[in-house]
Every structure is written in structure tokens, then in C-alpha cells.
Design a protein around this motif. Structure first.
Motif, PDB file in Angstrom:
ATOM      1  N   PRO A   1       0.797  -1.232   0.000  1.00 42.40           N
ATOM      2  CA  PRO A   1       0.000   0.000   0.000  1.00 42.40           C
ATOM      3  C   PRO A   1       0.825   1.275   0.000  1.00 42.40           C
ATOM      4  O   PRO A   1       0.304   2.349  -0.317  1.00 42.40           O
ATOM      5  N   ILE A   2       2.107   1.189   0.349  1.00 45.28           N
ATOM      6  CA  ILE A   2       2.948   2.391   0.306  1.00 45.28           C
ATOM      7  C   ILE A   2       3.293   2.725  -1.141  1.00 45.28           C
ATOM      8  O   ILE A   2       3.229   3.881  -1.581  1.00 45.28           O
ATOM      9  N   ARG A   3       3.649   1.689  -1.909  1.00 42.53           N
ATOM     10  CA  ARG A   3       3.950   1.902  -3.336  1.00 42.53           C
ATOM     11  C   ARG A   3       2.694   2.101  -4.162  1.00 42.53           C
ATOM     12  O   ARG A   3       2.680   2.858  -5.143  1.00 42.53           O
ATOM     13  N   TYR A   4       1.623   1.384  -3.780  1.00 38.04           N
ATOM     14  CA  TYR A   4       0.395   1.380  -4.580  1.00 38.04           C
ATOM     15  C   TYR A   4      -0.800   1.686  -3.685  1.00 38.04           C
ATOM     16  O   TYR A   4      -1.574   0.803  -3.318  1.00 38.04           O
ATOM     17  N   PRO A   5      -0.971   2.945  -3.295  1.00 41.41           N
ATOM     18  CA  PRO A   5      -2.088   3.286  -2.401  1.00 41.41           C
ATOM     19  C   PRO A   5      -3.425   3.161  -3.108  1.00 41.41           C
ATOM     20  O   PRO A   5      -3.512   3.192  -4.331  1.00 41.41           O
ATOM     21  N   GLY A   6      -4.460   3.014  -2.300  1.00 35.48           N
ATOM     22  CA  GLY A   6      -5.812   3.015  -2.854  1.00 35.48           C
ATOM     23  C   GLY A   6      -6.669   1.837  -2.449  1.00 35.48           C
ATOM     24  O   GLY A   6      -7.890   1.874  -2.623  1.00 35.48           O
ATOM     25  N   SER A   7      -6.071   0.777  -1.911  1.00 32.44           N
ATOM     26  CA  SER A   7      -6.870  -0.377  -1.506  1.00 32.44           C
ATOM     27  C   SER A   7      -7.639  -0.075  -0.227  1.00 32.44           C
ATOM     28  O   SER A   7      -7.107   0.526   0.714  1.00 32.44           O
ATOM     29  N   LYS A   8      -8.881  -0.512  -0.193  1.00 31.73           N
ATOM     30  CA  LYS A   8      -9.703  -0.377   1.011  1.00 31.73           C
ATOM     31  C   LYS A   8      -9.675  -1.633   1.862  1.00 31.73           C
ATOM     32  O   LYS A   8     -10.373  -1.696   2.884  1.00 31.73           O
ATOM     33  N   LEU A   9      -8.871  -2.600   1.466  1.00 31.78           N
ATOM     34  CA  LEU A   9      -8.817  -3.844   2.234  1.00 31.78           C
ATOM     35  C   LEU A   9      -7.863  -3.704   3.418  1.00 31.78           C
ATOM     36  O   LEU A   9      -6.810  -4.341   3.520  1.00 31.78           O
ATOM     37  N   LEU A  10      -8.267  -2.824   4.325  1.00 36.33           N
ATOM     38  CA  LEU A  10      -7.555  -2.549   5.566  1.00 36.33           C
ATOM     39  C   LEU A  10      -8.601  -2.459   6.677  1.00 36.33           C
ATOM     40  O   LEU A  10      -9.784  -2.231   6.401  1.00 36.33           O
ATOM     41  N   PRO A  11      -8.211  -2.654   7.949  1.00 36.15           N
ATOM     42  CA  PRO A  11      -9.193  -2.485   9.027  1.00 36.15           C
ATOM     43  C   PRO A  11      -9.803  -1.088   8.967  1.00 36.15           C
ATOM     44  O   PRO A  11      -9.090  -0.130   8.635  1.00 36.15           O
ATOM     45  N   PRO A  12     -11.108  -0.908   9.230  1.00 39.44           N
ATOM     46  CA  PRO A  12     -12.077  -1.905   9.692  1.00 39.44           C
ATOM     47  C   PRO A  12     -12.798  -2.655   8.561  1.00 39.44           C
ATOM     48  O   PRO A  12     -13.726  -3.396   8.828  1.00 39.44           O
ATOM     49  N   VAL A  13     -12.356  -2.446   7.312  1.00 38.65           N
ATOM     50  CA  VAL A  13     -12.977  -3.182   6.201  1.00 38.65           C
ATOM     51  C   VAL A  13     -12.565  -4.655   6.269  1.00 38.65           C
ATOM     52  O   VAL A  13     -13.393  -5.562   6.126  1.00 38.65           O
ATOM     53  N   LEU A  14     -11.294  -4.883   6.504  1.00 39.35           N
ATOM     54  CA  LEU A  14     -10.773  -6.247   6.603  1.00 39.35           C
ATOM     55  C   LEU A  14     -10.656  -6.614   8.077  1.00 39.35           C
ATOM     56  O   LEU A  14     -10.022  -5.890   8.847  1.00 39.35           O
ATOM     57  N   LEU A  15     -11.267  -7.725   8.446  1.00 46.70           N
ATOM     58  CA  LEU A  15     -11.324  -8.128   9.852  1.00 46.70           C
ATOM     59  C   LEU A  15     -10.758  -9.529  10.042  1.00 46.70           C
ATOM     60  O   LEU A  15     -10.853 -10.375   9.149  1.00 46.70           O
TER      61      LEU A  15
END
Length: 266
Positions: A137-151
Motif C-alpha cells: 500500500p505504500i507503493r500502490y495506495p488506494g486499496s480499502k482492504l484494511l481495518p475496519p474493512v478487513l477483519l
């Protein structure tokens, strides 16, 4: 009538019916010249996500297989798909969506019958690269698959991750009807947390031609990450305005890319 006479009469009648084209019904012949298409789903999905794509390809005369992807890690999952490939006689077009891209590029490495790879919004690491690093995600930002989306959730033997159903449509299937997205969220298969951290093996794209459907509206695997991976794999890229769930929202585009790969590898 003696048994020998009855047998002779039966053979005579069968010969006449066959000559007239009225013989006993036979199973449809296997499609001539078409490869089998194996569709491998990724994380947070299941084999039913291929229903529309599979139906369209079968309508075009392809044999289609939609195996379950265990989602335990690149080596384990590739071995499972390799067993499927080994059970198929004749050429195969191997298709991987999302994390399924990791799996197919490992499974095809030693599969002699794979003639083409098709990647859909895929994660395709280099050798020794963990899947998570491929979409860093540092090189390629934009994913929403991070908490709290990803649990996280505890499972026998470890920890899995899954998408919070509240955010599933936004992060994974923004262009899928709300009722269908809700169904997908409820039936999603979780991914082993360690799967994203396990180094990938030597990639099959080094000795296989590949095609890539790049989803420009993707909120899970950023388009910039897809572009970098597709360039590294020397894939032929087709861009489409789609969410991550392209096989559900645009099954016709997926089927078209498979037929394109088929035509190019004959």
C-alpha cells in the motif's frame, strides 16, 4: 425364436437404424479444438462468482471447470489446482481472479497442458515475493482492504481475514447490484492471514503467454499495482471500468478475453 436368431435380428435392426440416423441416442461429443477453461476464484469469493462467465463460455462450446480454491497459501492452493489440471486431458486456459492470480501462476509452472494464463484484477507476485508485498500500500495506495474493512477471525489452526459485510460492496463490488453484493458478502470465503505473507514460487508467466483484465475502478487491488504486475508478466492488457468483482459485473468482458487468449494460442 432361438436366442441366436433374436441376436441376429437385433443387430440387423440396429444397423438399419444407424444407417438411417435413427440409432440409440448418444452423449454429445466433446467440443473439437477448444481448450478446457479452468476458472480459479480469489479471496472473499467462492466458485459461484464464476456462474455468469461459465455459462457464457459453455454456450460458446467450451468445457469449463470452477474448482474451489482453499485460500490457505500459495503452495497449498497451487497444489490443489495442479491436481485439477492433472485430471484434464488436452489444453487448458487457466484463469485467476485476485488472489487466484497468485495460485494459477504457481500451479501452471509444472503443468504441461496450460496454454495460456488469464489474469483478472489479479495479484501476481514475482518469485520469493509475498502476495502482500506485490500490492504494497505504500507503493500502490488506494486499496480499502484494511481495518475496519478487513477483519480477523479465529479458525481451527490459525487466523483468517474476511471483509466486513458492511463494507463489502464499497470495497469489492461497487458496480454489482446491492442485493447481489449482499449475497456475495454472506457467502464469501475467508483467507488465511499467513497466505498473504508466504513467498510465491517461480512464476509461470515466465514461460506462458498471459492476458490481463485491468479494473480501473478497483478498490481492492489498486490499478497502479495491477499495471506494474502486468508489465512484469509481459501480459497483454485490456482495461475496463469495473470494480474488483469484474467476473460478476462484466462477465461478457471476461469471456471475451478468454476467447481472445484461445484464438491467439492456436
Amino acid at each position: 425364436m432361438r436366442a441366436t436368431n433374436r441376436s441376429a435380428l437385433f443387430l440387423l435392426v440396429l444397423t438399419l437404424l444407424t444407417t438411417l440416423g435413427l440409432g440409440v441416442a448418444q452423449a454429445p461429443a466433446a467440443p473439437v479444438g477448444k481448450p478446457t477453461v479452468v476458472l480459479v476464484h480469489g479471496a472473499f469469493a467462492d466458485a459461484s462468482s464464476w456462474d455468469a462467465v461459465a455459462a457464457q463460455l459453455r454456450g460458446e462450446g467450451y468445457t469449463v471447470v470452477t474448482p474451489d480454491n482453499p485460500l490457505r497459501g500459495p503452495a497449498n492452493d497451487a497444489a490443489a489446482i495442479k491436481r485439477v489440471l492433472d485430471s484434464i486431458s488436452g489444453p487448458v486456459i487457466l484463469v485467476g481472479h485476485s488472489y487466484g492470480g497468485v495460485v494459477v501462476t504457481n500451479a501452471a509452472r509444472t503443468a504441461s497442458n496450460v496454454v495460456a494464463l488469464v489474469y483478472l484484477a489479479a495479484i501476481v507476485p514475482a518469485q520469493f515475493e509475498p502476495p502482500q508485498l506485490a500490492i504494497d500500500p505504500i507503493r500502490y495506495p488506494g486499496s480499502k482492504l484494511l481495518p475496519p474493512v478487513l477483519l480477523p477471525k479465529l479458525v481451527p489452526g490459525g487466523v483468517d481475514v474476511y471483509i466486513n459485510p458492511e463494507y463489502f460492496r464499497e470495497a469489492f463490488a461497487a458496480d454489482v447490484p446491492a442485493d447481489k453484493a449482499a449475497q456475495m458478502a454472506a457467502s464469501q470465503h475467508s483467507l488465511a492471514l499467513t497466505a498473504q505473507l508466504e513467498p510465491s514460487g517461480a512464476p509461470a508467466y515466465e514461460n506462458h503467454r498471459s492476458w490481463w483484465l485491468l479494473t480501473t475502478g478497483d478498490q481492492a487491488v489498486p490499478p497502479s499495482a495491477q499495471q506494474a504486475m502486468a508489465a512484469r508478466a509481459h501480459s497483454q492488457v485490456t482495461a475496463i471500468a469495473s470494480s474488483h468483482a469484474v467476473m460478476v459485473s462484466h462477465p461478457d468482458a471476461v469471456a471475451a478475453l478468454v476467447t481472445q487468449a484461445d484464438a491467439a494460442t492456436r
